[in-house]
Design a protein around this motif. Sequence first.
Motif, mmCIF file in Angstrom:
data_model
loop_
_atom_site.group_PDB
_atom_site.id
_atom_site.type_symbol
_atom_site.label_atom_id
_atom_site.label_comp_id
_atom_site.label_asym_id
_atom_site.label_seq_id
_atom_site.Cartn_x
_atom_site.Cartn_y
_atom_site.Cartn_z
ATOM 1 N N ARG A 22 0.825 -1.203 0.000
ATOM 2 C CA ARG A 22 0.000 0.000 0.000
ATOM 3 C C ARG A 22 0.862 1.256 0.000
ATOM 4 O O ARG A 22 0.447 2.298 -0.512
ATOM 5 C CB ARG A 22 -0.957 0.001 1.193
ATOM 6 C CG ARG A 22 -2.008 -1.108 1.153
ATOM 7 C CD ARG A 22 -3.120 -0.852 2.166
ATOM 8 N NE ARG A 22 -2.618 -0.487 3.480
ATOM 9 C CZ ARG A 22 -2.227 -1.354 4.406
ATOM 10 N NH1 ARG A 22 -2.263 -2.659 4.178
ATOM 11 N NH2 ARG A 22 -1.783 -0.928 5.575
ATOM 12 N N ALA A 23 2.055 1.171 0.570
ATOM 13 C CA ALA A 23 2.965 2.317 0.536
ATOM 14 C C ALA A 23 3.381 2.624 -0.896
ATOM 15 O O ALA A 23 3.427 3.793 -1.306
ATOM 16 C CB ALA A 23 4.192 2.045 1.403
ATOM 17 N N ARG A 24 3.683 1.592 -1.674
ATOM 18 C CA ARG A 24 4.033 1.806 -3.081
ATOM 19 C C ARG A 24 2.855 2.405 -3.835
ATOM 20 O O ARG A 24 3.010 3.304 -4.660
ATOM 21 C CB ARG A 24 4.466 0.493 -3.721
ATOM 22 C CG ARG A 24 5.780 -0.072 -3.186
ATOM 23 C CD ARG A 24 6.282 -1.207 -4.073
ATOM 24 N NE ARG A 24 7.516 -1.785 -3.565
ATOM 25 C CZ ARG A 24 7.597 -2.993 -3.014
ATOM 26 N NH1 ARG A 24 6.511 -3.745 -2.913
ATOM 27 N NH2 ARG A 24 8.748 -3.453 -2.575
ATOM 28 N N LEU A 25 1.665 1.890 -3.548
ATOM 29 C CA LEU A 25 0.465 2.433 -4.178
ATOM 30 C C LEU A 25 0.286 3.905 -3.812
ATOM 31 O O LEU A 25 0.019 4.745 -4.684
ATOM 32 C CB LEU A 25 -0.758 1.633 -3.745
ATOM 33 C CG LEU A 25 -2.115 2.186 -4.189
ATOM 34 C CD1 LEU A 25 -2.244 2.115 -5.713
ATOM 35 C CD2 LEU A 25 -3.258 1.416 -3.511
ATOM 36 N N ALA A 26 0.439 4.241 -2.535
ATOM 37 C CA ALA A 26 0.275 5.632 -2.098
ATOM 38 C C ALA A 26 1.298 6.543 -2.767
ATOM 39 O O ALA A 26 0.987 7.687 -3.127
ATOM 40 C CB ALA A 26 0.411 5.723 -0.577
ATOM 41 N N GLY A 27 2.519 6.036 -2.949
ATOM 42 C CA GLY A 27 3.531 6.839 -3.623
ATOM 43 C C GLY A 27 3.163 7.142 -5.062
ATOM 44 O O GLY A 27 3.406 8.241 -5.563
ATOM 45 N N GLU A 28 2.559 6.166 -5.740
ATOM 46 C CA GLU A 28 2.135 6.391 -7.124
ATOM 47 C C GLU A 28 0.907 7.301 -7.177
ATOM 48 O O GLU A 28 0.817 8.196 -8.026
ATOM 49 C CB GLU A 28 1.848 5.055 -7.806
ATOM 50 C CG GLU A 28 3.100 4.201 -7.976
ATOM 51 C CD GLU A 28 2.859 2.921 -8.770
ATOM 52 O OE1 GLU A 28 1.723 2.756 -9.274
ATOM 53 O OE2 GLU A 28 3.786 2.101 -8.886
ATOM 54 N N LEU A 29 -0.031 7.096 -6.262
ATOM 55 C CA LEU A 29 -1.243 7.917 -6.257
ATOM 56 C C LEU A 29 -0.957 9.380 -5.913
ATOM 57 O O LEU A 29 -1.774 10.258 -6.212
ATOM 58 C CB LEU A 29 -2.258 7.351 -5.265
ATOM 59 C CG LEU A 29 -2.919 6.034 -5.663
ATOM 60 C CD1 LEU A 29 -3.816 5.527 -4.539
ATOM 61 C CD2 LEU A 29 -3.719 6.189 -6.945
ATOM 62 N N ALA A 30 0.196 9.630 -5.300
ATOM 63 C CA ALA A 30 0.561 11.020 -5.013
ATOM 64 C C ALA A 30 0.618 11.848 -6.297
ATOM 65 O O ALA A 30 0.366 13.062 -6.277
ATOM 66 C CB ALA A 30 1.908 11.078 -4.289
ATOM 67 N N LEU A 31 0.923 11.217 -7.412
ATOM 68 C CA LEU A 31 0.955 11.934 -8.687
ATOM 69 C C LEU A 31 -0.443 12.393 -9.100
ATOM 70 O O LEU A 31 -0.601 13.477 -9.664
ATOM 71 C CB LEU A 31 1.557 11.045 -9.773
ATOM 72 C CG LEU A 31 2.963 10.496 -9.506
ATOM 73 C CD1 LEU A 31 3.450 9.698 -10.710
ATOM 74 C CD2 LEU A 31 3.933 11.622 -9.174
#
Length: 305
Positions: free
Chosen positions: A259-268
């Motif tokens: 979920r951390a990787r997902l959150a990092g991508e969704l930050a865009l």
Amino acid sequence: MPPRSPQVLAALATAAVPGLEVVAAGPAQDDGADFDAAVVVDAAHRRFTVRAPRRPAAAAALDAELELLSGLHEPLPFAVPRAAGTVVLGEGGRCVVTPELPGSPLHPEDLRPGPGLARSVGTGLAALHQIDVAVFADAGVPVYDAEEYRRRRLSELDRAAATGHVPPRLLTRWEVLMEDVARWRFAATPVHGDLVGEHVRTDGEALTGITGWVDAKVADPADDFAWLAVGADPDALESVLEAYAHARHDPLDPDLLLRARLAGELALTRWLLVGLRTEDEEIVEDARRMLDDLDAHADAVPLGV
């Protein structure tokens, strides 16, 4: 309204802090699209950060941040900002002046594996995530449980998709993971909510302070690892997670890193939405460029594994 210059913010700082004699003023590290920010130096060579909201929603969030930090008395292994003074703005909200925290920004690519700084970051995040939830709730910051937060993420994704600027393959990539409810069975904790290099301070050996608490909430602890999941060396990230797991009272969530990787991508996508909301074409183009770059390299960093 037009952005406030460092000189204007310096004048506001002298009004907020009686006796403050500003001898120099310059731009601060970017504090997003919702705030004007500057660094001022006084006659004793002390450095202060000055922030003023650009819109009502930012003013309300800044008030909640001040309330949270003023009540954050639980011991933390790092410093947090303490307001030296505030002044009410004619257009609404408050300008806030805080002494600059010790240390330098920590950019994730500079983090090294092993004991030392990586361990300090992991221990610090564990301490943050174990603060009593009531401290955050009493300050008026948002509070979500796991399912509420998953649905909030889906709603954000829907808004981003409606812009037409997000590559379809990325939308599918994210939707698959967010629809997998089993991945979202986390215990909500207090989180900073916007950890990036500019908000994390270090002396090179240890975490010394965290700034920029305007997005604090009770939500997914994975959010505070997003900046590391997308930017740090994998071995350094592993060192952080090992220290974090050792310091937490509860077992490590097996899906936290995913979920951390997902959150990092969704930050865009959130950056894209900020640009559209503020009608800032530079932000929109910056977000589109990064989304296209992620799309081009997505196969090399799969989610859901």
